[in-house]
Design a protein around this motif. Structure first.
Motif, mmCIF file in Angstrom:
data_model
loop_
_atom_site.group_PDB
_atom_site.id
_atom_site.type_symbol
_atom_site.label_atom_id
_atom_site.label_comp_id
_atom_site.label_asym_id
_atom_site.label_seq_id
_atom_site.Cartn_x
_atom_site.Cartn_y
_atom_site.Cartn_z
ATOM 1 N N LYS A 465 0.671 -1.143 -0.130
ATOM 2 C CA LYS A 465 0.061 -0.027 -0.092
ATOM 3 C C LYS A 465 0.827 1.203 -0.032
ATOM 4 O O LYS A 465 0.435 2.282 -0.448
ATOM 5 C CB LYS A 465 -0.951 -0.021 1.333
ATOM 6 N N THR A 466 2.195 1.055 0.596
ATOM 7 C CA THR A 466 2.934 2.274 0.580
ATOM 8 C C THR A 466 3.835 2.307 -0.723
ATOM 9 O O THR A 466 5.039 2.968 -0.785
ATOM 10 C CB THR A 466 3.738 2.423 1.743
ATOM 11 N N GLY A 467 3.841 1.340 -1.550
ATOM 12 C CA GLY A 467 4.712 0.926 -2.831
ATOM 13 C C GLY A 467 6.131 0.241 -2.348
ATOM 14 O O GLY A 467 6.917 0.296 -3.170
ATOM 15 N N ILE A 468 6.076 -0.542 -1.279
ATOM 16 C CA ILE A 468 7.172 -1.419 -0.881
ATOM 17 C C ILE A 468 6.801 -2.850 -1.673
ATOM 18 O O ILE A 468 5.869 -3.337 -0.975
ATOM 19 C CB ILE A 468 7.512 -1.290 0.316
ATOM 20 N N LYS A 469 7.812 -3.489 -2.240
ATOM 21 C CA LYS A 469 7.709 -4.685 -2.593
ATOM 22 C C LYS A 469 8.237 -5.744 -1.693
ATOM 23 O O LYS A 469 9.384 -5.751 -1.598
ATOM 24 C CB LYS A 469 8.091 -4.875 -4.156
ATOM 25 N N LEU A 470 7.371 -6.657 -1.357
ATOM 26 C CA LEU A 470 7.922 -7.748 -0.273
ATOM 27 C C LEU A 470 7.824 -9.016 -0.875
ATOM 28 O O LEU A 470 6.490 -9.282 -1.323
ATOM 29 C CB LEU A 470 7.174 -7.448 1.119
#
Length: 605
Positions: A465-470
């Motif tokens: 949702k914050t643009g971080i890819k996990l």
């Protein structure tokens, strides 16, 4: 009561599976949690142990149990590194002491002690006396070998004290000295039953430092003399007849069928006896089936084929609300320990962009702010957990309720923290660092735990949702351990440690920078950061500070720094539910979050 050892052994605490739920609003979560918990608790039994005496029972019966994997060995040394082996071997040996977390007092098991302090020289001794009724007994045989101080001294010096044996107890033998050097806690023989530990300086909890179990010298010493550490590790393999293994514990191991079961018989020579002089346990035999699948274990319990079962969140409706009367479900408060999320700060990975992010406290703090514990509680734990926001648990004498984690779920705060170190969203909402590299990293989790997989999925969604890819990497536990301690090729992981930290000095190999369980950057030659150097200093000061008021100041700062730096971000403390077959008498049965399930003195109705 618990056998408390100084070192923490890595485990993955939660091995459950769990179905997924749709998201709920904050109000719905709070309402559902309160109502559902009250309804469930009304159908369970609360019975914590608070120091009650155990009443005499009667012998007889068979206890049916399960374990989820085969042991790798029956060897006392290998038991330190392999959880399944440790479970098997622990039934055939014993620790020096128990610690009563309720009364905050040490209770002797196989030794009694006298502590002598020499304040003028800043040294101390612990004089230990073994019980006179301890034997290495052999199954179905009259052969008994008396346990003497030679057993303990050999194990302390030649097994735990020999680096070649790679015992986790090796580090436990050394104390940090005022001049910066390390000095060993030594042991000497007094007579056949007495021996003494000499401490090169006074410490606050000497019994914690020396508490240990040990193997039979008359078996291990000849092997060590002839073939060294390798010969020691090769004793008592799973190919050996388990009936040849001597026991000074509650049980003899008499049968092992790989992939199927283990069988035990009661040791009538065991030292622990009830008020009528009858040796514990009362149960004549124990059958342990090897069942990896949790659902199968639950079905076996429902059918009455096993005696106990630790409930998962999704089991509650079926086992609590539709109980047919054949078993009782006990409940406990939230567990004292929890799994945690941690990030690799080992400089062997300094060429990776992730390393540059992970070493910045603002990044770790931001990740803590993106950890939606309310959502995890609702969707994974069904409202039956609470966040772990402190370093020490409540039974720890230096637990301070005013010192808690400040970086709770707050997306805007997370974005602000990331922005402060040059990490911002681009026009497409993708999070990038100051060099325009996309913020993307892996999360390694244990394959056996679908509950942790559910938590990982929530983390992945929240970060996206914050643009971080996990990226979630699922692996078996042994691969996870190898990754942490040998290859160091990981980004972040969720894992847990055994031991709840009832003593602040537990975890010397976790909190200090040179520790092999200093998860985020182990085995440092010298502290890599100022804050780790300060933690090293505070830990060592706390260990050697006897005055409670002075120690409180030290441990308060210790906890505050760790919660500010976020090297480990703790997840949830789950409320416990435990079922037991009603064919057993519950007079001596207890269940709580400090001692777990107490069944030592259980007997048939």
């Amino acid at each position: 009561m618990k056998h408390i050892n100084f070192l923490l052994i890595i485990i993955c605490i939660f091995c459950f599976s769990c179905s997924r739920y749709d998201e709920f609003s904050r109000d719905e979560l709070e309402g559902m949690g309160a109502e559902g918990l009250a309804e469930l608790l009304a159908k369970t039994v609360t019975k914590p142990w608070r120091g009650e005496e155990f009443l005499p029972g009667k012998t007889g019966g068979t206890w049916y149990s399960v374990m989820n994997e085969d042991p790798k060995s029956f060897n006392h040394l290998i038991a330190e590194q392999d959880n399944a082996t440790g479970t098997v071997v622990s039934s055939m040996t014993d620790y020096f002491f128990d610690y009563d977390a309720v009364q905050r007092d040490w209770k002797p098991r196989v030794i009694s002690t006298q502590i002598i302090t020499d304040e003028a020289n800043d040294t101390m001794q612990v004089i230990c006396t073994l019980r006179d009724d301890l034997y290495w007994s052999y199954y179905n045989s009259n052969r008994k070998v008396k346990v003497t101080s030679d057993d303990v001294i050999f194990w302390y010096n030649e097994i735990r004290g020999d680096p070649a044996c790679q015992s986790s107890g090796y580090y436990q033998q050394f104390l940090y000295m005022p001049d910066g050097s390390d000095a060993q806690i030594t042991i000497r023989k007094i007579d056949e039953l007495r021996f003494a530990f000499h401490f090169p300086r006074i410490i606050a909890e000497p019994l914690l430092s020396i508490n240990m179990d040990f193997g039979p010298r008359h078996v291990y010493e000849p092997a060590k003399r002839s073939g060294g550490a390798e010969a020691v590790r090769n004793l008592f393999t799973i190919a050996d007849d388990p009936k040849t293994i001597p026991s000074m514990g509650e049980w003899f191991l008499v049968e092992y069928t790989p992939g199927q079961r283990l069988a035990y018989r009661r040791n009538p020579d065991y030292w622990k006896k009830d008020s009528n002089g009858v040796s514990i346990p009362y149960v004549d035999q124990m059958i342990v089936r090897i069942i990896p699948d949790e659902n199968t274990r639950m079905l076996l319990f429902q059918k009455g084929d096993t005696e106990t079962y630790t409930l998962r969140p999704e089991d509650l409706d079926g086992l609590v609300n539709r109980n047919d009367g054949s078993y009782t479900v006990f409940n406990s408060e939230g567990s004292l320990s929890a799994n945690f999320w941690t990030f690799n700060q080992n400089p062997v990975n300094s060429g990776k962009p992730q390393y540059n992010w992970f070493i910045q406290k603002e990044f770790r703090q931001a990740m803590s702010c993106l950890l939606n514990r309310e959502r995890i509680n609702a969707q994974v734990y069904r409202g039956l957990a609470q966040p772990k926001l402190s370093i020490f648990p409540e039974p720890n004498a230096y637990y301070n309720p005013a010192i808690t984690l400040k970086y709770l779920y707050d997306t805007q705060k997370a974005l602000s923290l990331l922005s402060s170190i040059g990490i911002k969203q681009d026009s497409n909402g993708i999070m990038r660092d100051s060099q325009n590299r996309q913020i993307e990293f892996d999360l390694a989790i244990r394959s056996e735990s679908t509950m942790i997989q559910d938590i990982a999925s929530i983390l992945m969604d929240e970060l996206s949702k914050t643009g971080i890819k996990l990226n979630i990497r699922v692996m078996d536990f042994q691969k996870q351990v190898q990754m942490l301690f040998e290859t160091f090729d990981w980004d972040s992981t969720i894992i847990g440690l055994s031991g709840a930290g009832i003593f602040p000095s537990q975890g010397s190999n976790v909190w200090t920078s040179d520790g092999n369980l200093h998860m985020w950057h182990p085995n440092q030659q010298s502290p890599s950061t100022d804050w780790e150097a300060r933690i090293d200093y505070l830990y060592n000061e706390g260990v050697f500070t006897i005055d409670r008021n002075k120690a409180k100041v030290i441990w308060d700062e210790f906890q505050s720094i760790l919660l500010e730096q976020c090297p480990l971000i703790y997840l949830m403390r789950s409320r416990g539910f435990w079922g037991i077959n009603n064919r057993w008498d519950f007079t001596n049965v207890y269940y709580d979050n400090m001692n777990g399930a107490e069944t030592t003195y259980i007997y048939l109705k």
